[in-house]
Scaffold this active site. Structure first.
Site, PDB file in Angstrom:
ATOM      1  N   CYS A   1      -1.378  -4.100   3.578  1.00  0.00           N
ATOM      2  CA  CYS A   1      -2.157  -5.473   3.390  1.00  0.00           C
ATOM      3  C   CYS A   1      -1.434  -6.462   4.208  1.00  0.00           C
ATOM      4  O   CYS A   1      -2.014  -7.645   4.550  1.00  0.00           O
ATOM      5  CB  CYS A   1      -2.533  -5.797   2.144  1.00  0.00           C
ATOM      6  SG  CYS A   1      -1.387  -6.043   1.003  1.00  0.00           S
TER       7      CYS A   1
ATOM      8  N   SER B   1       0.763  -1.381   0.019  1.00  0.00           N
ATOM      9  CA  SER B   1       0.102   0.045   0.059  1.00  0.00           C
ATOM     10  C   SER B   1       0.883   1.346  -0.101  1.00  0.00           C
ATOM     11  O   SER B   1       1.427   1.639  -1.062  1.00  0.00           O
ATOM     12  CB  SER B   1      -0.932   0.015   1.078  1.00  0.00           C
ATOM     13  OG  SER B   1      -2.032   1.069   0.915  1.00  0.00           O
TER      14      SER B   1
ATOM     15  N   HIS C   1       3.609  14.123   6.688  1.00  0.00           N
ATOM     16  CA  HIS C   1       3.450  15.402   6.513  1.00  0.00           C
ATOM     17  C   HIS C   1       3.878  16.029   7.756  1.00  0.00           C
ATOM     18  O   HIS C   1       3.263  15.700   8.897  1.00  0.00           O
ATOM     19  CB  HIS C   1       2.128  15.777   6.220  1.00  0.00           C
ATOM     20  CG  HIS C   1       1.093  14.908   5.233  1.00  0.00           C
ATOM     21  ND1 HIS C   1       1.253  15.202   3.909  1.00  0.00           N
ATOM     22  CD2 HIS C   1       0.492  13.652   5.174  1.00  0.00           C
ATOM     23  CE1 HIS C   1       0.693  14.270   3.197  1.00  0.00           C
ATOM     24  NE2 HIS C   1       0.290  13.443   4.154  1.00  0.00           N
TER      25      HIS C   1
END
Length: 142
Positions: A89, A69, A74
């Site tokens: 996953c 994934s 940030h």
């Protein structure tokens, strides 16, 4: 973990300004961390500086896609804040991930959310086929 995968969300407060403001550190974290948690990086990380409409809103954002994934970061250095998402996953040690993130960015406090995403995602195709078959039998009888 029953569903598609874990989604760890870490909100960090009181982080080290210099670390939160260093593009190379964010890049290095995103470049090396997938291997550390036994994930498969499928592209180099992308890290960008954002300058908001207010000077204190500037920050860095970065992401690395992994076969399992993604991992994103940030930062808002002026506010000594960061958010990190690890969605996979494949299972990983979320507690160790939080510890690593805290250490790297020297966070004073963290808010942690861990979700089991895609709870109805059929990881086992035979099990999923059996569920569908049983459901169709039930509907055919009623």
């Amino acid at each position: 973990m029953m569903g598609f995968g874990q989604h760890l969300m870490v909100d960090g407060y009181g982080g080290n300004y210099e670390k939160l403001a260093t593009l190379e550190l964010i890049y290095q974290f995103l470049d090396s961390y997938p291997e550390e948690i036994r994930m498969t990086k499928i592209m180099p990380p992308y890290v960008f500086k954002y300058c908001g409409s207010k000077p204190e809103d500037w920050g860095l954002s970065g992401v690395v896609l992994i076969a399992e994934s993604h991992i994103s970061v940030h930062t808002f250095p002026e506010k000594r804040y960061l958010s990190v998402d690890i969605f996979s996953c494949k299972e990983f040690d979320a507690e160790q991930a939080v510890k690593t993130i805290r250490e790297i960015f020297e966070l004073e406090r963290v808010e942690i959310n861990l979700l089991d995403r895609g709870q109805e995602f059929p990881k086992d195709i035979d099990l999923a086929a059996n569920i569908v078959y049983q459901d169709r039998l039930f509907k055919a009888r009623n």
